[in-house]
Scaffold this motif. Structure first.
Motif, mmCIF file in Angstrom:
data_model
loop_
_atom_site.group_PDB
_atom_site.id
_atom_site.type_symbol
_atom_site.label_atom_id
_atom_site.label_comp_id
_atom_site.label_asym_id
_atom_site.label_seq_id
_atom_site.Cartn_x
_atom_site.Cartn_y
_atom_site.Cartn_z
ATOM 1 N N HIS A 68 52.132 61.646 20.368
ATOM 2 C CA HIS A 68 50.984 61.089 21.078
ATOM 3 C C HIS A 68 50.796 61.838 22.399
ATOM 4 O O HIS A 68 51.540 61.617 23.355
ATOM 5 N N ASP A 281 38.898 50.061 17.664
ATOM 6 C CA ASP A 281 39.016 49.351 18.938
ATOM 7 C C ASP A 281 38.116 48.114 18.967
ATOM 8 O O ASP A 281 37.655 47.687 20.033
ATOM 9 N N PRO A 319 45.729 49.636 17.011
ATOM 10 C CA PRO A 319 47.002 49.515 17.736
ATOM 11 C C PRO A 319 47.993 48.688 16.924
ATOM 12 O O PRO A 319 47.607 47.895 16.053
ATOM 13 N N TRP A 321 49.765 46.077 17.446
ATOM 14 C CA TRP A 321 49.749 44.608 17.446
ATOM 15 C C TRP A 321 48.744 44.024 16.458
ATOM 16 O O TRP A 321 48.894 42.887 16.011
ATOM 17 N N THR A 350 49.026 54.105 13.111
ATOM 18 C CA THR A 350 49.002 53.182 14.244
ATOM 19 C C THR A 350 49.554 53.814 15.508
ATOM 20 O O THR A 350 50.208 54.843 15.472
ATOM 21 N N TRP A 351 49.310 53.158 16.640
ATOM 22 C CA TRP A 351 49.651 53.637 17.973
ATOM 23 C C TRP A 351 49.956 52.463 18.907
ATOM 24 O O TRP A 351 49.460 51.381 18.687
ATOM 25 N N THR A 352 50.779 52.654 19.941
ATOM 26 C CA THR A 352 51.593 53.802 20.281
ATOM 27 C C THR A 352 52.984 53.292 20.626
ATOM 28 O O THR A 352 53.139 52.470 21.550
ATOM 29 N N ARG A 355 55.232 53.396 24.476
ATOM 30 C CA ARG A 355 54.164 53.685 25.431
ATOM 31 C C ARG A 355 54.255 52.814 26.686
ATOM 32 O O ARG A 355 53.882 53.250 27.761
ATOM 33 N N SER A 356 54.729 51.590 26.530
ATOM 34 C CA SER A 356 54.557 50.606 27.601
ATOM 35 C C SER A 356 55.849 50.175 28.271
ATOM 36 O O SER A 356 55.892 49.124 28.906
ATOM 37 N N TRP A 365 51.111 45.125 26.229
ATOM 38 C CA TRP A 365 49.911 45.051 25.406
ATOM 39 C C TRP A 365 50.148 45.499 23.976
ATOM 40 O O TRP A 365 49.645 44.875 23.029
ATOM 41 N N TYR A 366 50.895 46.545 23.746
ATOM 42 C CA TYR A 366 51.060 47.112 22.411
ATOM 43 C C TYR A 366 51.849 46.196 21.471
ATOM 44 O O TYR A 366 51.779 46.343 20.259
ATOM 45 N N SER A 398 53.799 58.156 18.801
ATOM 46 C CA SER A 398 54.841 57.753 19.741
ATOM 47 C C SER A 398 54.818 58.647 20.962
ATOM 48 O O SER A 398 54.495 59.834 20.880
#
Length: 413
Positions: A68, A281, A319, A321, A350-352, A355-356, A365-366, A398
């Protein structure tokens, strides 16, 4: 042959010819210590035992592992260095988010208007060309700036260097504003200049690394058409640069959050459109709020998964989730969104991952739909396993591809 099998076979065939070059450039695939660190922190159980049993395996690149923006957990995103790091961690597909300069040249940036947080432009002679020059924090007002690739030419873009994507909004000087890297990331690998890339340069690099391509056509921050450059021109130019480089369309997964871009590729460049990815999105409100989607309420899937498939969409990428939920026992299971995509025979990406930041507080959030089941960094593997076994994903973006590569190698993906 299933979509998943087609993806893997095509990727393996394409990577064979460039494998020797990749070995020369990256020195072979390595996991580094992080996957083992995560396994150590997993709760005891069959998954931990399975992953631990693979510790002596030989690392190898896999299309399941997608870099990513390269490896931006520690490297400045969309730089040459970040992508080489991702390839060294076994990412079989690499990403260039594609935007354009004032002279309509395609370059790799996550957003057209992120130069103030991802490069050194504010500390350069180009700062005065920014759409919104730096303004310092003052009382309750945060520091701010906005610098777009469309503010500068390609030649000027080439003079910039990459930094970790961050800003200190309480900064009162440019130096303070630029020094905002999260404490769970690092500036260690941005001390020396991070080399920015054009889209064409990313194609050449990824090809030499033996990786495939997943360019994302970004939404423009300027009104389109821009200097006569239409959205269709933009979408076509992206494809044209792969054609000019002699890249087989089977190695390219075009991406866009704009469904019209995907439909353009399907209708006008069908060899590339066959693997175009609709980045979903619809969890965000549109201007009329009709775009909102609840992953567990099929009535909100507009258009439906089957309608997307009828448009020629073959891959969808929400995403993480949106793909998973928790059952009554707290186990991660497929959401209704996932089931509908599977029923429509859509390949799911899917992503990411990673990330968080740390998962000790749920992951942000993810991970919002499974936060009740994520309380240790070891749960990166828990969610990877659920994404594989429950959601049937064919690829995972990732920020640190070694984790996904290790999982895929262990599971034979």
């Amino acid at each position: 042959m299933t979509l998943k099998a087609t993806l893997i076979v095509a990727g393996l065939a394409a990577s064979t010819a460039t494998g020797a070059i990749a070995q020369d450039m990256v020195g072979g695939v390595t996991y580094g210590p992080r996957p083992f660190y995560l396994i150590d922190r997993m709760a005891d159980g069959p998954l931990k035992e399975k992953l631990a049993s693979c510790m002596a395996q030989t690392p190898s690149a896999t299309k399941f592992s997608i870099g990513h923006r390269g490896a931006p957990l520690q490297f400045p995103e969309h730089t040459r260095e970040s992508n080489i790091a991702a390839a060294r961690m076994g990412a079989g597909i690499l990403e260039c988010d594609v935007t354009f300069t004032s002279d309509l040249e395609l370059v790799c940036r996550h957003a057209q208007n992120d130069l103030h947080t991802t490069t050194d432009i504010l500390a350069s002679d180009l700062a005065g060309k920014c759409t919104a020059p730096f303004s310092p924090a003052d009382g309750d007002t945060n520091a701010a700036a906005e610098c777009r690739t469309s503010d500068i030419t390609l030649a000027e873009f080439r003079t910039l260097t990459g930094k970790m994507d961050a800003a200190n909004t309480r900064g009162t000087t440019v130096a303070e504003y630029m020094d905002g890297t999260a404490n769970w990331r690092t500036d260690l690998y941005s001390v020396q200049d991070g080399q920015l890339m054009t889209h064409a340069e990313s194609i050449a690099l990824f090809d030499a690394l033996g990786a495939d391509f997943t360019p994302e056509l970004k939404s423009a921050s300027v009104d389109m058409p821009f200097n006569g450059f239409s959205q269709a021109d933009y979408a076509q130019k992206l494809v044209d640069e792969y054609v000019a480089a002699g890249i087989d369309p089977s190695r390219v997964w075009l991406q866009s959050f704009n469904l019209d871009d995907v439909k353009y590729w399907v209708e006008n460049t069908p060899e590339f459109g066959a693997q175009a990815v609709y980045l979903d999105d619809r969890y965000e409100a549109s201007d009329d709020d009709e775009g909102l989607i609840d992953p567990n309420d099929p009535a909100t899937f507009k258009p439906t998964m089957q309608e997307l498939a009828n448009m020629g969409v073959r891959y969808i990428a929400p995403p993480m989730w949106m793909l998973l939920t928790l059952d009554d026992s707290g186990n991660m299971v497929a959401s209704e969104y996932t089931k509908a995509a599977q029923e429509a025979d859509l390949g799911i990406i899917t992503w990411t991952l990673e990330r968080s930041g740390p998962l000790t507080t749920g992951g942000g959030w993810y991970f919002q739909s499974v936060a009740g089941a994520t309380d240790t960094d070891g749960d990166y593997f828990t969610i990877l396993n659920a994404l594989h076994e429950e959601a049937g994903v064919v690829g995972v973006f990732s920020d640190w591809p070694a984790t996904t590569t290790y999982y895929a190698n262990c599971m034979g993906l």
